[in-house]
Enzyme design. Structure first.
Site, short mmCIF file in Angstrom:
data_model
loop_
_atom_site.label_atom_id
_atom_site.label_comp_id
_atom_site.label_asym_id
_atom_site.label_seq_id
_atom_site.Cartn_x
_atom_site.Cartn_y
_atom_site.Cartn_z
N GLY A 20 39.12 33.69 34.90
CA GLY A 20 39.89 34.60 34.07
C GLY A 20 41.32 34.12 33.89
N GLY A 21 42.23 35.09 33.80
CA GLY A 21 43.63 34.76 33.54
C GLY A 21 44.26 33.94 34.65
N GLY A 41 50.95 5.60 10.24
CA GLY A 41 51.56 6.74 10.93
C GLY A 41 51.61 6.52 12.43
N ALA A 42 50.60 5.80 12.94
CA ALA A 42 50.56 5.56 14.39
C ALA A 42 51.70 4.63 14.83
CB ALA A 42 49.21 4.98 14.78
C1 HXC Z 1 39.24 41.76 45.14
C2 HXC Z 1 37.93 39.99 45.76
C3 HXC Z 1 37.99 39.47 44.47
C4 HXC Z 1 38.76 40.17 43.49
C5 HXC Z 1 36.86 38.12 45.68
N1 HXC Z 1 37.21 39.14 46.47
N2 HXC Z 1 37.32 38.30 44.43
N3 HXC Z 1 38.55 41.13 46.10
N4 HXC Z 1 39.36 41.31 43.87
N5 HXC Z 1 38.91 39.72 42.26
C6 HXC Z 1 36.95 39.27 47.90
C7 HXC Z 1 35.50 39.53 48.21
O1 HXC Z 1 35.24 40.91 48.16
C8 HXC Z 1 35.39 38.99 49.62
O2 HXC Z 1 35.93 39.92 50.52
C9 HXC Z 1 36.32 37.80 49.61
O3 HXC Z 1 37.22 38.02 48.52
C10 HXC Z 1 35.61 36.52 49.39
O4 HXC Z 1 34.79 36.65 48.24
P1 HXC Z 1 33.25 36.22 48.25
O5 HXC Z 1 32.65 36.76 47.01
O6 HXC Z 1 32.63 36.57 49.53
O7 HXC Z 1 33.38 34.63 48.19
P2 HXC Z 1 32.51 33.59 47.38
O8 HXC Z 1 31.07 33.85 47.57
O9 HXC Z 1 33.03 32.25 47.75
O10 HXC Z 1 32.84 33.85 45.83
C11 HXC Z 1 34.14 33.66 45.35
C12 HXC Z 1 34.25 34.20 43.90
C13 HXC Z 1 33.76 35.65 43.84
C14 HXC Z 1 33.41 33.32 43.00
C15 HXC Z 1 35.72 34.04 43.50
O11 HXC Z 1 34.36 36.38 44.90
C16 HXC Z 1 34.08 36.29 42.55
O12 HXC Z 1 33.40 36.06 41.53
N6 HXC Z 1 35.11 37.15 42.53
C17 HXC Z 1 35.50 37.86 41.37
C18 HXC Z 1 36.22 36.95 40.42
C19 HXC Z 1 36.83 37.70 39.28
O13 HXC Z 1 36.12 38.22 38.43
N7 HXC Z 1 38.15 37.87 39.33
C20 HXC Z 1 38.87 38.53 38.33
C21 HXC Z 1 39.08 37.52 37.21
S1 HXC Z 1 40.00 38.20 35.92
P3 HXC Z 1 35.47 40.01 52.03
O14 HXC Z 1 36.15 41.21 52.58
O15 HXC Z 1 33.99 40.11 52.02
O16 HXC Z 1 35.93 38.74 52.70
C22 HXC Z 1 41.53 37.85 36.37
C23 HXC Z 1 42.51 38.44 35.45
C24 HXC Z 1 43.83 37.75 35.59
O17 HXC Z 1 41.83 37.22 37.30
C25 HXC Z 1 44.58 38.13 34.39
C26 HXC Z 1 45.84 37.37 34.26
C27 HXC Z 1 46.34 37.46 32.86
#
Ligand code: HXC
Length: 522
Positions: free
Chosen positions: A176-177, A412-413
């Site tokens: 994502g972002g 141009g290059a």
């Molecule tokens: C809160 C999160 C989290 C999130 C992971 N965790 N992503 N907590 N918010 N976005 C936590 C999990 O609950 C877990 O907690 C720990 O982090 C590790 O995650 P796991 O899933 O166990 O690890 P893994 O299997 O390695 O997977 C990693 C991952 C997955 C691929 C990153 O966690 C995931 O898909 N997370 C969501 C990603 C996402 O959609 N993020 C938002 C993107 S949008 P515990 O307590 O079990 O250790 C964004 C917007 C930004 O970022 C905008 C800016 C403009």
């Protein structure tokens, strides 16, 4: 002596316990899980980056204020990121390393504030920032505050752009972002392997929206970003190599835009002959050769830190030293599309040129290009817009600019590789140079269109006219007679000539009209 601890000793105990808890991050289990993915922890990474014992951590005890979705049940010191400063090869550098063991290294309000704090300090003192990213992205529990946090980080990235160097190491996921802070920094170093990827939209959503099935790596792994998208500047095999690359990169960069890049005594004699360099270019002008071979013979000890090595390979950019002084090199690569410039090559070069200009790094162009790439694909994608970036970047740059035309320099290059009227300080050519509006074949067909149609033997006629054209333009002397080339030199003198020019240009001052900012074509 009493076994009872004094009040002060108890305070110290408490401090030490709290620090120990902070250093444990998300706890032993999660550290084990991190290691099992082949990843180091945030603190292990920082220990590799900084000179031994030089790291000073700040905001160690900071933790989230959020209470939603159970965040108040278990508080983590550090809030998923370790921040501070230290020395890298004796120079001050700021860094943050996201700690995946704490709530997945996700970014919330406090996490962002910690990054903001080191940017504030880094900007005040003029020192680079290295960001080590390993995060699940925006912390879902903190809702809009997490997004606001990203806004703060992005703003800091932009405010620091062109003031202090910013390097990102991609050492985990970025979805994502979250990808945009790395993208706003100057250089991204990414590690190869399943644990490391970055994309705006992941495989699941890609499948739902487009019906397209793709793996994490094929969508956003290091190979993809280093070779196809151009998002990544350096692809490396391990975390250790990522840190080494960041250090190497820093060794070429000034700490801020008010400083000169660091001089280093390389022990390589500055006025030595570049022996054998003239044997690299084949007699047949249509044959490719290895431009990197020329670069490595010219620069100190053959050391060249290539940026974007795997992407837009028709142009070569990177850092080196000549006589101990840092230079940025922009060179055409005749081994890819004959060295012609396409959209990606123009983007790659323009960004590099602007970085060098922002950080007082002189630019050396090594030219062998037949022109911009023709065709509908490039025109539809906007080679006009993108090609213009190179012209803009070279014209805008006020650092010393030296051009060496080694073979073809057409159309141009020719201009895009930096010529006098665009602002090059000195333009040199090898005797093998060919400088013209277009190559002989194309030129003859345009100039003699009617005559070719009427000729009894068009092929012979074309051959004869090509020979005449080559005699006139396929050399550096026509341009040199017009004053467009400052000197035609023997290739073996290239290093000496460039070094003398750099030395003369060291105190170059060039000013621009005051403006808010220019409007580079994007
Ligand atoms: C809160 C999160 C989290 C999130 C992971 N965790 N992503 N907590 N918010 N976005 C936590 C999990 O609950 C877990 O907690 C720990 O982090 C590790 O995650 P796991 O899933 O166990 O690890 P893994 O299997 O390695 O997977 C990693 C991952 C997955 C691929 C990153 O966690 C995931 O898909 N997370 C969501 C990603 C996402 O959609 N993020 C938002 C993107 S949008 P515990 O307590 O079990 O250790 C964004 C917007 C930004 O970022 C905008 C800016 C403009």
């Amino acid at each position: 002596m009493s076994a009872e601890k004094s009040a002060y000793e108890k305070l110290l105990d408490e401090l030490r316990q709290r620090k120990e808890k902070a250093y444990k991050g998300g706890g032993d289990e999660r550290i084990k899980a991190q290691h099992s993915k082949g990843k180091l922890t945030a603190r292990e990474r920082l220990a590799l980056l900084f000179d031994e014992g030089s790291f000073n951590e700040i905001m160690t005890f900071a933790t989230t204020r959020a209470t939603e979705f159970g965040l108040d049940k278990e508080r983590y010191y550090g809030d998923g990121v370790v921040t501070g400063w230290g020395k890298v090869d004796g120079r001050t550098v700021f860094a943050y390393a996201q700690d995946f063991t704490e709530i997945g290294g996700t970014l919330g309000e406090m996490h962002a504030a910690k990054i903001g704090k080191i940017y504030e300090l880094a900007l005040k003192v003029g020192a680079p920032v290295v960001g080590i990213n390993d995060s699940g992205g925006a912390r879902i529990q903190e809702g809009a505050m997490a997004l606001e946090g990203y806004g703060l980080v992005f703003k800091n990235n932009v405010m620091a752009s062109g003031v202090i160097p910013q390097i990102t190491i991609m050492a985990g996921p970025a979805a994502g972002g979250a990808v945009y802070s790395p993208a706003l920094t100057d250089f991204i170093i990414m590690i190869k392997g399943d644990a490391y990827y970055m994309f705006v939209t992941g495989p699941e959503i890609t499948k739902v929206v487009l019906g397209e099935e793709v793996t994490f790596q094929d969508l956003g792994g290091a190979v993809v970003h280093a070779s196809k998208s151009g998002v990544v500047h350096f692809m490396v095999d391990s975390e250790q190599e990522a840190i080494n690359t960041a250090k190497k990169l820093l060794s070429y960069l000034p700490s801020n835009n008010m400083e000169e890049p660091p001089y280093m005594d390389t022990g390589d004699q500055v006025d030595r002959d570049v022996s054998g360099v003239d044997q690299i270019i084949p007699d047949d002008p249509a044959k490719p050769y290895n431009m990197k071979e020329i670069i490595s013979r010219i620069v100190d000890n053959g050391e060249f830190l290539e940026v974007h090595k795997h992407w837009a390979r028709n142009i070569i950019v990177g850092f080196a030293r000549i006589g101990g002084n840092v230079v940025g090199i922009v060179a055409n690569n005749p081994e890819e599309f004959g060295g012609s410039i396409d959209i990606d090559a123009a983007d790659k070069a323009a960004r590099f040129i602007r970085f060098c200009d922002a950080f007082n790094i002189p630019l050396i162009s090594l030219v062998d290009t037949p022109g911009y790439v023709p065709g509908t694909d490039q025109e539809y994608k906007g080679i006009i817009r993108h090609g213009a970036k190179m012209l803009y970047a070279f014209a805008e740059a006020t650092v010393p600019k030296i051009t060496m035309i080694v073979r073809k320099s057409y159309g141009g290059a020719h201009i895009a590789m930096s010529i006098k009227s665009l602002g090059a300080d000195l333009v040199y050519a090898w005797p093998t140079a060919e400088i013209a509006v277009t190559g002989p074949e194309g030129a003859v067909r345009i100039l003699y269109k009617r005559e070719i149609q009427q000729a009894s033997n068009p092929d012979d006629f074309i051959k004869q006219k090509i020979a005449e054209y080559r005699k006139l333009f396929a050399n550096p002397y026509w341009a040199a007679e017009k004053g467009l080339v400052d000197d035609v030199i023997e290739p073996k003198d290239t290093r000496r000539v460039i070094a003398a020019a750099l030395e003369m240009l060291r105190n170059k001052r060039e000013y621009r009209y005051p403006k808010k900012h220019g409007n580079i074509p994007l």
